[in-house]
Design a protein around this motif. Structure first.
Motif, PDB file in Angstrom:
ATOM      1  N   PRO A   1       0.888  -1.328  -0.323  1.00  0.00           N
ATOM      2  CA  PRO A   1      -0.114   0.122   0.111  1.00  0.00           C
ATOM      3  C   PRO A   1       0.581   1.184  -0.168  1.00  0.00           C
ATOM      4  CG  PRO A   1      -0.250  -0.957   2.127  1.00  0.00           C
ATOM      5  CD  PRO A   1       0.649  -1.938   1.296  1.00  0.00           C
ATOM      6  N   VAL A   2       0.416   2.171  -0.854  1.00  0.00           N
ATOM      7  CA  VAL A   2       1.268   3.523  -1.048  1.00  0.00           C
ATOM      8  C   VAL A   2       0.274   4.441  -0.609  1.00  0.00           C
ATOM      9  CG1 VAL A   2       2.601   4.888  -2.654  1.00  0.00           C
ATOM     10  CG2 VAL A   2       2.657   2.182  -2.631  1.00  0.00           C
ATOM     11  N   ILE A   3       0.597   5.528  -0.010  1.00  0.00           N
ATOM     12  CA  ILE A   3      -0.052   6.644   0.356  1.00  0.00           C
ATOM     13  C   ILE A   3       0.144   7.711  -0.579  1.00  0.00           C
ATOM     14  CG2 ILE A   3      -0.696   8.595   1.971  1.00  0.00           C
ATOM     15  CD1 ILE A   3      -0.200   6.569   4.287  1.00  0.00           C
ATOM     16  N   VAL A   4      -0.706   8.103  -1.569  1.00  0.00           N
ATOM     17  CA  VAL A   4      -0.447   9.119  -2.630  1.00  0.00           C
ATOM     18  C   VAL A   4      -1.104  10.607  -1.883  1.00  0.00           C
ATOM     19  CG1 VAL A   4      -0.976   9.907  -4.673  1.00  0.00           C
ATOM     20  CG2 VAL A   4      -0.670   7.618  -4.234  1.00  0.00           C
ATOM     21  N   LEU A   5      -0.243  11.340  -1.699  1.00  0.00           N
ATOM     22  CA  LEU A   5      -0.853  12.851  -1.216  1.00  0.00           C
ATOM     23  C   LEU A   5      -0.856  13.759  -2.337  1.00  0.00           C
ATOM     24  CD1 LEU A   5       1.845  13.275   1.713  1.00  0.00           C
ATOM     25  CD2 LEU A   5      -0.646  12.257   1.855  1.00  0.00           C
ATOM     26  N   ASN A   6      -2.164  14.230  -2.686  1.00  0.00           N
ATOM     27  CA  ASN A   6      -2.229  15.233  -3.706  1.00  0.00           C
ATOM     28  C   ASN A   6      -2.536  16.371  -3.053  1.00  0.00           C
ATOM     29  OD1 ASN A   6      -4.976  15.266  -2.799  1.00  0.00           O
ATOM     30  ND2 ASN A   6      -5.474  13.797  -4.480  1.00  0.00           N
ATOM     31  N   GLN A   7      -3.035  17.626  -3.579  1.00  0.00           N
ATOM     32  CA  GLN A   7      -3.161  18.700  -3.204  1.00  0.00           C
ATOM     33  C   GLN A   7      -4.541  18.750  -2.252  1.00  0.00           C
ATOM     34  OE1 GLN A   7      -3.510  20.786  -6.728  1.00  0.00           O
ATOM     35  NE2 GLN A   7      -5.425  20.157  -7.003  1.00  0.00           N
ATOM     36  N   ASN A   8      -5.325  17.761  -2.375  1.00  0.00           N
ATOM     37  CA  ASN A   8      -6.698  17.830  -1.612  1.00  0.00           C
ATOM     38  C   ASN A   8      -6.348  16.900  -0.346  1.00  0.00           C
ATOM     39  OD1 ASN A   8      -7.949  19.665  -3.170  1.00  0.00           O
ATOM     40  ND2 ASN A   8      -8.999  17.895  -4.547  1.00  0.00           N
ATOM     41  N   THR A   9      -5.215  16.413  -0.151  1.00  0.00           N
ATOM     42  CA  THR A   9      -5.019  15.537   0.788  1.00  0.00           C
ATOM     43  C   THR A   9      -4.428  16.025   1.930  1.00  0.00           C
ATOM     44  OG1 THR A   9      -4.628  13.533  -0.673  1.00  0.00           O
ATOM     45  CG2 THR A   9      -3.967  13.137   1.518  1.00  0.00           C
ATOM     46  N   LYS A  10      -4.985  15.917   3.298  1.00  0.00           N
ATOM     47  CA  LYS A  10      -4.412  16.848   4.437  1.00  0.00           C
ATOM     48  C   LYS A  10      -3.788  15.586   5.203  1.00  0.00           C
ATOM     49  CE  LYS A  10      -7.399  18.514   7.596  1.00  0.00           C
ATOM     50  NZ  LYS A  10      -8.369  19.122   7.979  1.00  0.00           N
ATOM     51  N   ARG A  11      -2.513  15.775   5.540  1.00  0.00           N
ATOM     52  CA  ARG A  11      -1.944  14.851   6.766  1.00  0.00           C
ATOM     53  C   ARG A  11      -1.360  15.653   7.767  1.00  0.00           C
ATOM     54  NH1 ARG A  11       3.212  12.146   6.748  1.00  0.00           N
ATOM     55  NH2 ARG A  11       3.157  10.089   7.172  1.00  0.00           N
ATOM     56  N   GLU A  12      -1.784  14.793   9.190  1.00  0.00           N
ATOM     57  CA  GLU A  12      -1.093  15.395  10.160  1.00  0.00           C
ATOM     58  C   GLU A  12      -0.503  14.437  10.971  1.00  0.00           C
ATOM     59  OE1 GLU A  12      -4.477  17.257  11.810  1.00  0.00           O
ATOM     60  OE2 GLU A  12      -4.292  19.145  10.784  1.00  0.00           O
ATOM     61  N   SER A  13       0.594  14.439  11.440  1.00  0.00           N
ATOM     62  CA  SER A  13       0.997  13.349  12.309  1.00  0.00           C
ATOM     63  C   SER A  13       1.608  13.852  13.328  1.00  0.00           C
ATOM     64  CB  SER A  13       2.127  12.701  11.311  1.00  0.00           C
ATOM     65  OG  SER A  13       3.097  13.620  11.019  1.00  0.00           O
ATOM     66  N   GLY A  14       1.879  12.625  14.456  1.00  0.00           N
ATOM     67  CA  GLY A  14       3.022  12.725  15.573  1.00  0.00           C
ATOM     68  C   GLY A  14       2.069  13.427  16.470  1.00  0.00           C
ATOM     69  N   ARG A  15       2.844  14.278  17.669  1.00  0.00           N
ATOM     70  CA  ARG A  15       2.285  14.693  18.570  1.00  0.00           C
ATOM     71  C   ARG A  15       0.941  15.734  18.461  1.00  0.00           C
ATOM     72  NH1 ARG A  15       2.617  16.589  23.410  1.00  0.00           N
ATOM     73  NH2 ARG A  15       2.782  18.649  23.586  1.00  0.00           N
ATOM     74  N   LYS A  16       1.203  16.475  17.374  1.00  0.00           N
ATOM     75  CA  LYS A  16      -0.155  17.584  17.189  1.00  0.00           C
ATOM     76  C   LYS A  16      -1.404  16.587  17.038  1.00  0.00           C
ATOM     77  CE  LYS A  16      -1.835  20.530  13.991  1.00  0.00           C
ATOM     78  NZ  LYS A  16      -1.623  21.199  12.439  1.00  0.00           N
ATOM     79  N   VAL A  17      -1.599  15.367  16.273  1.00  0.00           N
ATOM     80  CA  VAL A  17      -2.548  14.352  16.188  1.00  0.00           C
ATOM     81  C   VAL A  17      -3.252  13.948  17.624  1.00  0.00           C
ATOM     82  CG1 VAL A  17      -3.255  12.117  15.409  1.00  0.00           C
ATOM     83  CG2 VAL A  17      -2.289  13.640  13.759  1.00  0.00           C
ATOM     84  N   GLN A  18      -2.183  13.665  18.363  1.00  0.00           N
ATOM     85  CA  GLN A  18      -2.259  12.776  19.624  1.00  0.00           C
ATOM     86  C   GLN A  18      -3.052  14.116  20.662  1.00  0.00           C
ATOM     87  OE1 GLN A  18       1.505  11.628  20.551  1.00  0.00           O
ATOM     88  NE2 GLN A  18       1.041   9.487  19.884  1.00  0.00           N
ATOM     89  N   LEU A  19      -2.574  15.240  20.719  1.00  0.00           N
ATOM     90  CA  LEU A  19      -3.147  16.451  21.462  1.00  0.00           C
ATOM     91  C   LEU A  19      -4.721  16.679  20.629  1.00  0.00           C
ATOM     92  CD1 LEU A  19      -0.240  18.875  21.849  1.00  0.00           C
ATOM     93  CD2 LEU A  19      -1.172  17.315  23.391  1.00  0.00           C
ATOM     94  N   GLN A  20      -4.599  16.615  19.408  1.00  0.00           N
ATOM     95  CA  GLN A  20      -6.207  16.873  18.809  1.00  0.00           C
ATOM     96  C   GLN A  20      -7.103  15.960  19.415  1.00  0.00           C
ATOM     97  OE1 GLN A  20      -6.188  17.167  14.773  1.00  0.00           O
ATOM     98  NE2 GLN A  20      -5.018  19.453  14.618  1.00  0.00           N
ATOM     99  N   ASN A  21      -6.742  14.636  19.265  1.00  0.00           N
ATOM    100  CA  ASN A  21      -7.585  13.551  19.763  1.00  0.00           C
ATOM    101  C   ASN A  21      -7.790  13.634  21.184  1.00  0.00           C
ATOM    102  OD1 ASN A  21      -7.694  12.489  17.244  1.00  0.00           O
ATOM    103  ND2 ASN A  21      -5.923  10.655  17.874  1.00  0.00           N
ATOM    104  N   ILE A  22      -6.936  13.989  22.193  1.00  0.00           N
ATOM    105  CA  ILE A  22      -7.265  14.109  23.428  1.00  0.00           C
ATOM    106  C   ILE A  22      -8.274  15.251  23.780  1.00  0.00           C
ATOM    107  CG2 ILE A  22      -6.105  14.853  25.607  1.00  0.00           C
ATOM    108  CD1 ILE A  22      -3.583  13.410  24.871  1.00  0.00           C
ATOM    109  N   ASN A  23      -7.893  16.607  22.827  1.00  0.00           N
ATOM    110  CA  ASN A  23      -8.627  17.579  23.033  1.00  0.00           C
ATOM    111  C   ASN A  23     -10.242  17.224  22.424  1.00  0.00           C
ATOM    112  OD1 ASN A  23      -8.852  20.371  23.771  1.00  0.00           O
ATOM    113  ND2 ASN A  23      -9.039  20.876  21.729  1.00  0.00           N
ATOM    114  N   ALA A  24     -10.364  16.225  21.699  1.00  0.00           N
ATOM    115  CA  ALA A  24     -11.713  16.125  21.015  1.00  0.00           C
ATOM    116  C   ALA A  24     -12.269  15.121  22.067  1.00  0.00           C
ATOM    117  CB  ALA A  24     -11.423  15.420  19.719  1.00  0.00           C
ATOM    118  N   GLY A  25     -11.661  14.318  22.530  1.00  0.00           N
ATOM    119  CA  GLY A  25     -12.229  13.416  23.673  1.00  0.00           C
ATOM    120  C   GLY A  25     -12.896  14.324  24.958  1.00  0.00           C
TER     121      GLY A  25
END
Length: 548
Positions: A8-32
């Protein structure tokens, strides 16, 4: 995501939004945390109601956590997952939906400090899993009290304390008796195990009008139908009942059917054949001398004529689920063909068949059943909104009664069991070596969110009360919790506030597993276009951005 060379290959185009690492974990905690904050005020007997308006203009007023979260629309995937756990909790045990979301939100919140300190999420997860195992063991071995199913007063106490936080709390005794009677009616022993399927065999029928005191459990079933012909009898004592899953009319051909008629006599002959077919069907039924025939399909005018002449009442187009309940209550077998009916298929377990007019509608009652393994709960009340809320509360009461019958064990309510488990886990944490000790202790502290929220919702002094509660539990008074009415310390045994063990176990399992799952996410890949708000800042989600 695309497949390339077997990988499987992740293809990123101009419409694909990718966030990773610590920022995502903090967002998930905040959402909860945001989702938990939405329904935090819905816990306890002094809880507030939420008024929800749907796009069609309908209004829901409730403090049932699952009903509230079901109506909310959220954008963030982690927030959607938090809503899903309330649904899971409701389907599994039918109660504790508010508690599970508040606990999961708190468990995520206390993990934030360890992620800030650059601790690996897997270490936090291992500590959480170990704490969950220990908490379940403490609950089952040290804090649960076995319940005698014959002790009806104790069963009523448990159900009353579970619905005391709801609107039906003011009619506590009535709701408890309804729930107990309904569950007792539909409980069936099969292979040494008790089976209680509330959704399938206990139907709740809401009829506006009358007062809430008129609610009752029928020793049989009722449904919103009338007899097909005005001359048919609307009241029969001890009727012989036949249930059908086939139409009492000539089977029409499919759309591809062609009939060629060359003379006038052929058309008359075809009509005669149809009449003969219906007459033969009715003859098969009349031969068994039934008093009442109920079918899920249609009944032709001709069949009505023959059956009413034989003094047989007919009800048509009954729901499949209703027909199954009638079958269980009356002892009749649902038959697919009239020529296959035998004497043993006829139901004789009904004491009285009656059609009554309530308001503008006709309802059929089949009551006085000798051994009804299905029942209908009739709810009366002044308005539809009120009846909907009463139904939601009664579903919870039925779920509690079912849980008690399936696993007869209880624990103290009012935050007492959370504080007891928290104390026990803090003691166990001292024997854990390494950095795991900190998240383990943090989860123990997170359990205190339940007594804290209870105190907060009834305007008590949070700091003073929690300090006193910790002191009581440290001194060995495991039954002390928060009196949700007054916001003071109280012995739950004296107040008779109990909760089913099954609900508590499910709350802890679901809350910890949810926190663990959200902490393991370190990447969010979205193929949708960026939201306007996120193009510039990339800020953490706020309550407004997550909820519409």
């Amino acid at each position: 995501m695309m497949m390339g060379g077997g990988r499987p290959v992740i293809v990123l185009n101009q419409n694909t939004k990718r966030e990773s690492g610590r920022k995502v974990q903090l967002q998930n905690i905040n959402a909860g945390k945001v989702i938990a904050d939405v329904i935090r005020t819905c816990l306890g007997p002094r809880s507030m109601l939420k008024m929800l308006m749907d796009p069609m203009g309908g209004i829901v007023m409730t403090n049932d956590g699952n009903a509230i979260l079901r109506e909310i629309t959220v954008q963030h995937p982690a927030a959607k997952h938090m809503i899903e756990i309330a649904r899971t909790q409701d389907e599994e045990v039918g109660d504790g939906t508010t508690s599970v979301v508040i606990l999961a939100g708190e468990m995520l919140a206390v993990a934030e400090q360890f992620l800030d300190a650059k601790m690996h999420p897997i270490v936090v997860i291992q500590a959480y899993r170990q704490a969950l195992e220990d908490a379940l063991e403490i609950l089952e071995k040290d804090l649960s009290i076995p319940l005698d199913l014959e002790d009806e007063s104790k069963m009523v106490d448990v159900i009353r304390s579970c619905i005391g936080t709801k609107f039906m709390g003011q009619y506590g005794d009535l709701a408890c008796k309804i729930a107990l009677k309904a569950v007792k009616t539909i409980a069936v022993e099969a292979g040494g195990k008790v089976e209680v399927d509330v959704k399938k065999w206990a139907r709740i029928e809401k009829v506006p009008g009358g007062s809430i005191e008129d609610c009752c459990v029928l020793d049989g079933v009722m449904f919103n139908k009338d007899v097909t012909h005005p001359r048919m009898s609307r009241r029969i004592e001890k009727p012989r009942v036949i249930l059908l899953d086939c139409p009492l009319e000539f089977k029409k051909g499919e759309s591809q059917t062609d009939v060629e008629i060359s003379a006038d006599a052929d058309f008359s002959k075809m009509l005669q054949l149809e009449e003969d077919y219906v007459k033969a069907q009715c003859a098969d039924l009349i031969a068994l001398k039934p008093d009442l025939i109920i079918t899920e399909k249609g009944v032709s005018d001709l069949a009505q004529h023959y059956l009413s002449k034989a003094n047989i009442s007919v009800i048509r187009r009954v729901r499949k689920s209703d027909n199954n309940r009638i079958s269980r209550a009356s002892g009749a077998t649902i038959v697919n063909r009239t020529d296959e009916i035998r004497e043993e298929d006829v139901g004789t377990g009904v004491g009285l068949f009656e059609v009554k007019k309530i308001g503008d509608e006709y309802f059929t009652f089949l009551t006085g059943c000798t051994d009804p393994k299905a029942c209908t709960v009739l709810l009366r009340g002044p308005s539809k909104d009120l009846l909907n809320e009463v139904e939601r509360n009664l579903q919870d009461a039925l779920a509690v009664a079912r849980n008690l019958r399936l696993s007869p064990a209880i624990v103290a309510g009012g935050g007492a069991v959370e504080m007891a488990v928290s104390q026990a886990l803090q003691e166990k944490a001292k024997s854990i070596k390494g950095v795991k000790q900190w998240p383990y202790t943090a989860l123990a502290h997170a359990l205190e969110v339940i007594p804290r929220t209870l105190t907060q919702n009834c305007g008590g002094n949070i700091i003073r009360l929690l300090t006193n509660l910790r002191a009581k539990h440290a001194a060995g008074h495991k039954m002390f919790g928060v009196n949700g009415e007054s916001g003071e310390l109280a012995d739950m045994q004296e107040l008779k506030i109990w909760e089913p063990l099954a609900v508590k176990l499910q709350v802890y399992k679901t809350a910890v597993e949810t926190a663990v799952l959200l902490l393991r996410i370190d990447d969010i890949v979205s193929g949708s276009k960026k939201m306007k708000d996120d193009i510039g800042g990339g800020a953490m989600p706020t309550e407004e951005s997550m909820m519409q």
